[in-house]
Structure formats: C-alpha cells, structure tokens
Design a protein around this motif. Structure first.
Motif, PDB file in Angstrom:
ATOM      1  N   PRO A  63       0.924  -1.181  -0.069  1.00 39.52           N
ATOM      2  CA  PRO A  63       0.131   0.012   0.024  1.00 39.52           C
ATOM      3  C   PRO A  63       0.712   1.290   0.044  1.00 39.52           C
ATOM      4  N   ILE A  64       2.254   1.179  -0.015  1.00 43.43           N
ATOM      5  CA  ILE A  64       3.150   2.343   0.036  1.00 43.43           C
ATOM      6  C   ILE A  64       4.012   2.335  -0.907  1.00 43.43           C
ATOM      7  N   ASP A  65       4.315   3.330  -1.826  1.00 44.31           N
ATOM      8  CA  ASP A  65       5.297   3.344  -2.563  1.00 44.31           C
ATOM      9  C   ASP A  65       5.958   4.548  -2.798  1.00 44.31           C
ATOM     10  N   PRO A  66       7.230   5.190  -2.277  1.00 50.91           N
ATOM     11  CA  PRO A  66       7.552   6.517  -2.116  1.00 50.91           C
ATOM     12  C   PRO A  66       8.357   6.827  -3.382  1.00 50.91           C
ATOM     13  N   SER A  67       8.248   6.219  -4.881  1.00 42.74           N
ATOM     14  CA  SER A  67       9.091   6.272  -5.564  1.00 42.74           C
ATOM     15  C   SER A  67       9.159   7.863  -6.135  1.00 42.74           C
ATOM     16  N   ALA A  68       8.173   8.424  -6.325  1.00 35.99           N
ATOM     17  CA  ALA A  68       8.191   9.765  -6.769  1.00 35.99           C
ATOM     18  C   ALA A  68       8.569  10.804  -5.559  1.00 35.99           C
ATOM     19  N   ASP A  69       8.356  10.511  -4.380  1.00 35.92           N
ATOM     20  CA  ASP A  69       8.937  11.288  -3.320  1.00 35.92           C
ATOM     21  C   ASP A  69      10.728  11.031  -3.415  1.00 35.92           C
ATOM     22  N   ALA A  70      11.047   9.851  -3.808  1.00 35.04           N
ATOM     23  CA  ALA A  70      12.543   9.738  -3.919  1.00 35.04           C
ATOM     24  C   ALA A  70      13.365  10.412  -5.056  1.00 35.04           C
ATOM     25  N   LEU A  71      12.552  10.492  -6.195  1.00 34.13           N
ATOM     26  CA  LEU A  71      12.801  11.450  -7.307  1.00 34.13           C
ATOM     27  C   LEU A  71      12.958  12.787  -6.929  1.00 34.13           C
ATOM     28  N   ARG A  72      11.901  13.395  -6.214  1.00 32.85           N
ATOM     29  CA  ARG A  72      11.828  14.598  -5.668  1.00 32.85           C
ATOM     30  C   ARG A  72      13.093  15.142  -4.924  1.00 32.85           C
ATOM     31  N   TRP A  73      13.346  14.099  -3.966  1.00 35.02           N
ATOM     32  CA  TRP A  73      14.726  14.272  -3.310  1.00 35.02           C
ATOM     33  C   TRP A  73      15.990  14.271  -4.118  1.00 35.02           C
ATOM     34  N   ILE A  74      16.008  13.334  -5.031  1.00 36.53           N
ATOM     35  CA  ILE A  74      17.199  13.469  -6.040  1.00 36.53           C
ATOM     36  C   ILE A  74      17.496  14.540  -6.737  1.00 36.53           C
ATOM     37  N   ALA A  75      16.192  15.336  -7.184  1.00 40.99           N
ATOM     38  CA  ALA A  75      16.045  16.557  -7.964  1.00 40.99           C
ATOM     39  C   ALA A  75      16.353  17.645  -7.058  1.00 40.99           C
ATOM     40  N   GLY A  76      16.407  17.496  -5.750  1.00 40.06           N
ATOM     41  CA  GLY A  76      16.320  18.660  -4.901  1.00 40.06           C
ATOM     42  C   GLY A  76      15.342  19.364  -4.716  1.00 40.06           C
ATOM     43  N   HIS A  77      14.136  19.051  -4.880  1.00 45.97           N
ATOM     44  CA  HIS A  77      12.955  19.717  -4.759  1.00 45.97           C
ATOM     45  C   HIS A  77      12.702  20.047  -3.238  1.00 45.97           C
ATOM     46  N   PRO A  78      12.287  21.427  -3.011  1.00 40.25           N
ATOM     47  CA  PRO A  78      12.041  21.635  -1.587  1.00 40.25           C
ATOM     48  C   PRO A  78      10.736  20.965  -1.090  1.00 40.25           C
ATOM     49  N   VAL A  79      10.686  20.697   0.233  1.00 43.28           N
ATOM     50  CA  VAL A  79       9.690  20.330   0.816  1.00 43.28           C
ATOM     51  C   VAL A  79       8.620  21.298   0.822  1.00 43.28           C
ATOM     52  N   PRO A  80       7.262  20.980   0.155  1.00 44.82           N
ATOM     53  CA  PRO A  80       6.393  22.032   0.300  1.00 44.82           C
ATOM     54  C   PRO A  80       5.992  22.726   1.468  1.00 44.82           C
ATOM     55  N   ALA A  81       5.745  24.027   1.351  1.00 42.59           N
ATOM     56  CA  ALA A  81       5.435  24.879   2.490  1.00 42.59           C
ATOM     57  C   ALA A  81       4.091  24.823   2.786  1.00 42.59           C
ATOM     58  N   TRP A  82       3.778  24.409   3.847  1.00 40.43           N
ATOM     59  CA  TRP A  82       2.230  24.263   4.312  1.00 40.43           C
ATOM     60  C   TRP A  82       1.875  25.483   4.909  1.00 40.43           C
ATOM     61  N   PRO A  83       0.525  25.980   4.838  1.00 39.34           N
ATOM     62  CA  PRO A  83       0.017  27.094   5.540  1.00 39.34           C
ATOM     63  C   PRO A  83       0.453  27.156   6.890  1.00 39.34           C
ATOM     64  N   GLY A  84       0.841  28.443   7.409  1.00 39.97           N
ATOM     65  CA  GLY A  84       1.198  28.573   8.875  1.00 39.97           C
ATOM     66  C   GLY A  84       2.393  28.088   9.360  1.00 39.97           C
ATOM     67  N   GLY A  85       3.345  27.524   8.499  1.00 40.44           N
ATOM     68  CA  GLY A  85       4.547  26.859   9.012  1.00 40.44           C
ATOM     69  C   GLY A  85       4.367  25.565   9.494  1.00 40.44           C
ATOM     70  N   LYS A  86       3.353  24.870   9.165  1.00 45.83           N
ATOM     71  CA  LYS A  86       3.041  23.555   9.544  1.00 45.83           C
ATOM     72  C   LYS A  86       4.023  22.439   8.957  1.00 45.83           C
ATOM     73  N   PRO A  87       4.304  21.394   9.727  1.00 42.91           N
ATOM     74  CA  PRO A  87       5.176  20.427   8.975  1.00 42.91           C
ATOM     75  C   PRO A  87       4.541  19.423   8.100  1.00 42.91           C
ATOM     76  N   PHE A  88       2.903  19.347   8.185  1.00 47.31           N
ATOM     77  CA  PHE A  88       2.608  18.540   7.047  1.00 47.31           C
ATOM     78  C   PHE A  88       0.863  19.163   7.147  1.00 47.31           C
ATOM     79  N   GLY A  89       0.431  18.574   6.061  1.00 46.04           N
ATOM     80  CA  GLY A  89      -1.108  18.749   6.217  1.00 46.04           C
ATOM     81  C   GLY A  89      -2.123  17.672   6.113  1.00 46.04           C
ATOM     82  N   LEU A  90      -3.206  17.466   6.547  1.00 47.71           N
ATOM     83  CA  LEU A  90      -4.181  16.643   6.678  1.00 47.71           C
ATOM     84  C   LEU A  90      -5.355  17.029   5.644  1.00 47.71           C
ATOM     85  N   PHE A  91      -5.669  16.028   4.865  1.00 42.98           N
ATOM     86  CA  PHE A  91      -6.940  16.150   3.992  1.00 42.98           C
ATOM     87  C   PHE A  91      -7.817  14.918   4.174  1.00 42.98           C
TER      88      PHE A  91
END
Length: 260
Positions: free
Chosen positions: A72-100
C-alpha cells in the motif's frame, strides 16, 4: 557499468532525466487508464448485490501480482523529488504537514452513514470533505451545510457513480458537469473526485476548466498510482493524492473490518 544515481561534489547526480521520470510517475504515463468492467453494464452497478460484487472483487484480486507501484506504500516519486533537490512544500502557517480528510458518498446508504461520521468529526472539531454524487440519491442539504459550517467542504463525486465519466468524450464530461451546476453553485464546490478513482487525461483537462482541485489519483491503488503523497500542480489544477487505501481494496484483499 551504468550508474543511475551517484554523489558528486556533495550533490546527487542522476544518469537519467529525473524531472521527466517524476512527471511520468505523477501523470501515470507508465500505464494505460484502468477501465473497470462495471462501466459496460447497461444498468447502474449498484443494483448488483454487494455480497456478489465483493466476491467477484476478491476472486480478481486473489490472482493480482502488481510489482509497481508497490501496495500500500510506494515512495518512488518522493525519492525522485529528493534526488532532484525539490524543496519540501511549505504548508500554511508553517505547519510540518497537512491532513486532507475525505469521504466519498457513493449512494443512499452512504448518505445516511455520513451523518454518523460527521458527528464524530464535529465532536473532535475536525473538518472534512464530503464528495457527493448529485443524481443518484436525495442529497441531505442540511447535512451539507453543517459540514461547511464546521469548516469542511463539499466536493463533487460525479452526477452518477457509474464509472463512465472518465471515459466519456470531453463534450460529454462538460455536459455532465453542467447538469450539476445548481448543486455546484449552491455549495460553492471547487473540488472533484472521480467515481472509483477512474481517471483519464481527457477527464483532467475538463475538470481543470471548472474545479480548483482534484483528488482522483491514489499514491498506490487499483490500476496504478502516482507514488507520492505530496500534492502537485497539474496545470491549473491542484492534485491532492489519495494516501489511504480504498475500502474496496481492503475488502477485496480480505482485511478485517468493523461496522460503525
């Protein structure tokens, strides 16, 4: 030897086009759109007894061998984001993560159950999105307004949960959206989730004309996945990937469940 990823002067370097690979995963270019057989029925598939549908799903899933994306989990695209040096998205209010938090109300039984879920959420002051089908069952408008009053949203889950809208011609998709205009305007609906997460490029093109966000792509699920839980822009459309396994996936795989 061919090296896929290596470190050079303190930086990661790839021997392939990382951005193209990332886009291929997020847009699911590696797969053809999954087409459920239910879309071919001459009647709404909800008319088939649930126990029979469950048994068929369990039989089909029993022989399934899906090497990618890993369920049920595959972080392949997240690994590619890390390799590409993409910054972690900024959540509103400086929160560390968002829940939808979302719920799909597929039929009349779901509409009745939704109020029970809402009572739990209201007690915890946790807003959620309820995705409503507009032409299958009577919509409890009082319930919809209560969801919005708590800070939640009402999303559109199609006019009919028949698993066909994704495979309609673009003019047909527009016609179905136009048929729900009254509901969409009444509840200021800005988000969409396709029935059974059926999705095609044509559907996304039309959805982007009317909605601000979509949540029809799982991180990993039936027929594919984007292999990430991080939202991204699909043109003008904000894509919010589904990160929890669908209830149907769990039932087909014979996971235990408990009735609320």
């Amino acid at each position: 030897a061919c090296v896929a990823v290596a470190e050079e002067n303190g930086r990661l370097c790839a021997g392939f086009d990382v951005e193209d690979a990332l886009e291929s995963l997020r847009s699911e270019r590696y797969r053809s759109p999954a087409k459920p057989i239910t879309r071919l029925l001459p009647f709404h598939y909800h008319r088939i007894p649930g126990a029979f549908r469950l048994r068929v799903g369990q039989i089909l899933t029993a022989g399934e061998r899906r090497p990618f994306p890993r369920w049920p989990i595959d972080p392949s695209a997240d690994a590619l984001r890390w390799i590409a040096g993409h910054p972690v998205p900024a959540w509103p209010g400086g929160k560390p993560f968002g829940l939808f938090l979302t719920h799909d109300v597929d039929g009349a039984q779901g509409m009745a159950l939704a109020s029970k879920l809402f009572e739990i959420e209201a007690g915890a002051c946790v807003p959620a999105v309820y995705n409503i089908v507009t032409s299958t069952y009577p919509v409890d408008r009082g319930f919809a307004r209560a969801v919005q009053a708590l800070g939640g949203e009402i999303g559109w889950h199609g006019d009919l949960h028949d698993n066909r809208i994704a495979f309609d011609a673009e003019v047909g998709i527009r016609r179905r959206i136009e048929g729900a205009r009254g509901f969409l305007e009444e509840f200021n609906v800005t988000g969409f989730r396709s029935p059974s997460l059926c999705r095609t490029p044509a559907l996304f093109r039309v959805v982007a004309e009317r909605f601000r966000w979509d949540s029809s792509v799982p991180d990993t699920g039936e027929g594919g996945g984007c292999a990430t839980v991080v939202p991204w822009r699909m043109g003008k459309l904000l894509e919010l990937p589904v990160s929890m396994p669908q209830d149907a996936d769990l039932l087909f795989r014979r996971y235990p469940w408990k009735e609320i």
